[in-house]
Design an enzyme around this catalytic site. Structure first.
Site, PDB file in Angstrom:
ATOM      1  N   SER A  62       0.852  -1.195   0.000  1.00  0.00           N
ATOM      2  CA  SER A  62       0.000   0.000   0.000  1.00  0.00           C
ATOM      3  C   SER A  62       0.890   1.249   0.000  1.00  0.00           C
ATOM      4  CB  SER A  62      -0.911  -0.008   1.231  1.00  0.00           C
ATOM      5  OG  SER A  62      -0.124  -0.054   2.398  1.00  0.00           O
TER       6      SER A  62
ATOM      7  N   GLN B 112       5.758  -9.430 -10.619  1.00  0.00           N
ATOM      8  CA  GLN B 112       5.265 -10.626 -11.324  1.00  0.00           C
ATOM      9  C   GLN B 112       4.150 -11.284 -10.509  1.00  0.00           C
ATOM     10  OE1 GLN B 112       8.297 -13.436 -12.602  1.00  0.00           O
ATOM     11  NE2 GLN B 112       9.816 -11.810 -12.684  1.00  0.00           N
TER      12      GLN B 112
ATOM     13  N   CYS C  50     -11.808  26.079  12.707  1.00  0.00           N
ATOM     14  CA  CYS C  50     -12.865  25.304  13.369  1.00  0.00           C
ATOM     15  C   CYS C  50     -12.614  25.238  14.881  1.00  0.00           C
ATOM     16  CB  CYS C  50     -12.988  23.932  12.711  1.00  0.00           C
ATOM     17  SG  CYS C  50     -14.638  23.238  12.903  1.00  0.00           S
TER      18      CYS C  50
ATOM     19  N   ARG D  83     -20.080  20.281  15.169  1.00  0.00           N
ATOM     20  CA  ARG D  83     -21.345  20.181  15.911  1.00  0.00           C
ATOM     21  C   ARG D  83     -21.554  21.403  16.811  1.00  0.00           C
ATOM     22  NH1 ARG D  83     -22.978  14.943  15.273  1.00  0.00           N
ATOM     23  NH2 ARG D  83     -21.285  13.462  15.078  1.00  0.00           N
TER      24      ARG D  83
ATOM     25  N   HIS E  28     -13.758  25.190   7.017  1.00  0.00           N
ATOM     26  CA  HIS E  28     -12.461  24.592   6.673  1.00  0.00           C
ATOM     27  C   HIS E  28     -11.952  25.107   5.320  1.00  0.00           C
ATOM     28  CE1 HIS E  28     -12.287  21.531   9.894  1.00  0.00           C
ATOM     29  NE2 HIS E  28     -13.586  21.702   9.879  1.00  0.00           N
TER      30      HIS E  28
ATOM     31  N   GLU F  81      -9.082  25.046   4.183  1.00  0.00           N
ATOM     32  CA  GLU F  81      -8.044  24.165   3.617  1.00  0.00           C
ATOM     33  C   GLU F  81      -8.629  23.172   2.614  1.00  0.00           C
ATOM     34  OE1 GLU F  81      -9.357  23.941   6.595  1.00  0.00           O
ATOM     35  OE2 GLU F  81      -9.309  21.918   7.437  1.00  0.00           O
TER      36      GLU F  81
END
Ligand code: GLN
Length: 542
Positions: free
Chosen positions: A13, A193, A382, A463, A508, A510
């Site tokens: 990953s 492979q 925020c 919130r 936000h 950004e």
């Protein structure tokens, strides 16, 4: 009809499927083609909104209020487009849809199975972006690594789509890793492979191999890969480590990835690649005339991905100002008193980050007191804005027992409080105030100067809000509310006119900074930091 490009990942990953997808999309877009990207994530959460930032990094919010994977941020930053809920789908959402349909009786009489029901739902979601015929190309990034159990339904859906579509309408790019073994003195192809073999077992032969590598791979290695993996040699291209992710489109152009795709998919670009603005950005980024240090006060600093969009916004705003911006993370939990663990002359600006819960709150408030008193440029996002309000009431207004009810439910002075429509909400998933909302900015304010307009729309994820019962008292002591949501009167912006640069925003910004259109607040904040540094140096010289 749209053409489909699928991007899979092999070996490990974190190879950068999102960046490769966004880079290819950029190259196609630069030739006048309409392109979008979507990402499928193999986890069971319905969206990443309920994930701790330590798990997968920041949760990226779209205009339509979807809580999504941070790769969508890359798509928006590279392409200068807005994505939506349809651009990010998780296994959880797929299963939720199928199970809801089952409960409705839509499959009455049938056994509901991975094939065809889950795979049909995956294919429906892949094709959803095609419905209004807006895009020439839809790039679908399949999250996870080939060989993961969780990825199998996605690969099966891809196999089925390939069968249904004509060869010229669909293309599979496999991003893989070519490690260099120092002891043997050579690049190794075996892991690739194996991962291509896994793909082949799922019935998929990739058209293009993009090989992540730390050093150039030889023609021999490419030939070997082509032979073993059943790919044309010209379609084995290297993706060498870059100094910045924003160089990757240029590297992919040099490797002719766009040309391969155009030829294979019979695309008709409107013109040659126009990367003038992109290259201009890279030129500015590489040749800074100034340098500033910005302290990022946050509580997820161990994982820079937790603040991905903030870091990238500084890259964009830095280039715009021809300035190298060193972002110095400082953990808010370690700030016990009103100073920062960095010599004051090395601090040119402080950003207090968004966040949830009470951990590290007091440190954020301490940092804000410090920058307020020292006149250091301050930008609160925020939770950062909410902390600035608490700090003001505690230390400037001088009230006792001031807090946000997120931190202390019993506080006597809840200057930050739960929004009324949040009071009855108990479920955590997708229930915050999310997505784009309008904000009206007062004339003759720092915010209106920065934006150059008084009507803006920005994205939200919160919130709690400023408690308007305290508005008069807040302003009487010099912290002004200068931006409001027109419908609800919710305070969106606060600023301090007696300070060189002190701005807190409930939204936000950004999430809306792009390479070719950096966000005006970040641009202004970096500019203020440059000026602050210059002023300090002047004083030292006198
Ligand atoms: N925890 C705060 C709220 O919910 C701030 C959220 C944030 O910083 N994104 O209002």
């Amino acid at each position: 009809m749209s053409k489909f490009i699928f991007v899979t990942g092999g070996v490990t990953s974190s190879l950068g499927k999102g960046i490769i997808s966004a880079s290819l999309a950029k190259l196609l877009q630069s030739r006048g083609l309409k392109v979008t990207i979507q990402k499928f994530d193999p986890y069971i959460n319905v969206d990443p909104g309920t994930l701790n930032p330590y798990e997968h990094g920041e949760c990226y919010v779209t205009d339509d209020g979807a809580e999504t994977d941070l790769d969508l941020g890359h798509y928006e930053r590279f392409l200068n487009i807005s994505t939506s809920q349809a651009n990010n789908v998780t296994t959880g959402r797929i299963y939720q849809t199928v199970i809801n349909k089952e409960r409705e009786g839509d499959y009455l009489g049938k056994t509901v199975q991975i094939i065809p029901h889950i795979t049909d739902e995956i294919k429906r979601r892949i094709q959803l972006l095609e419905t209004n015929g807006e895009y020439d190309v839809i790039i679908t990034e399949l999250g996870g690594t080939v060989g993961d159990i969780e990825s199998l339904p996605y690969l099966e859906s891809l196999r089925q789509m390939r069968r249904q579509l004509k060869n010229k309408d669909c293309l599979v790019i496999h991003l893989t890793l070519i490690p260099y073994l120092k002891a043997a003195g050579e690049h190794k192809t075996k892991p690739t492979q194996h991962s291509v073999k896994e793909l082949q077992m799922a019935g998929i032969i990739p058209d293009v191999l993009v090989c992540r590598t730390e050093s150039h791979i030889s023609e021999d290695i490419k030939e070997k890969l082509a032979l073993f993996c059943n790919v044309e040699k010209d379609h084995v291209i290297e993706a060498i480590d870059a100094d910045t992710i924003y160089r990757v489109p240029i590297l992919m152009r040099e490797e002719k990835l766009d040309e391969i795709v155009i030829e294979k998919l019979h695309l008709h670009p409107k013109h040659g690649p126009n990367l003038e603005r992109w290259n201009d950005f890279l030129r500015r980024y590489k040749n800074p005339k100034h340098e500033v240090n910005i302290v990022l006060v946050g509580k997820y600093n161990e994982l820079p991905d937790a603040y991905k969009s903030i870091h990238e916004s500084f890259v964009h705003a830095g280039a715009e100002n021809e300035c190298r911006v060193n972002v110095i993370p400082i953990h808010s939990e370690n700030l016990d008193d009103t100073s920062l663990p960095l010599e004051i002359h090395k601090i040119h600006g402080v950003l207090v980050a968004p966040g949830f819960g009470d951990r590290g709150i007091e440190g954020k408030i301490n940092a804000i007191q410090y920058v307020r008193e020292k006149g250091i440029p301050f930008f609160g996002i925020c939770l950062g804005m909410q902390c600035a309000v608490v700090e003001h009431f505690r230390n400037v207004v001088g009230l006792d027992d001031v807090s946000s009810t997120e931190v202390n439910k019993e506080t006597q002075n809840p200057v930050i409080d739960l929004m009324p429509d949040q009071v009855k909400i108990v479920k955590k998933g997708g229930t915050m105030r999310l997505g784009a909302y309008d904000c009206q900015i007062k004339e003759q304010t720092l915010a209106s100067k920065i934006y150059g307009t008084n009507n803006i729309s920005e994205r939200h994820r919160h919130r709690y809000e400023f408690n308007n019962n305290y508005l008069e008292q807040m302003e009487e002591y010099g912290l002004m509310a200068t931006g409001f949501n027109p419908g609800s009167d919710l305070v969106e912006i606060v600023e301090r006119p007696d300070h060189p640069f002190f701005l807190g925003v409930q939204y936000h910004p950004e999430l809306k900074s792009r390479v070719e259109v950096p966000h005006p607040i970040f641009v202004a904040f970096v500019k203020a930091a440059i000026q602050f540094k210059k002023a300090k140096e002047m004083v030292k010289m006198l």
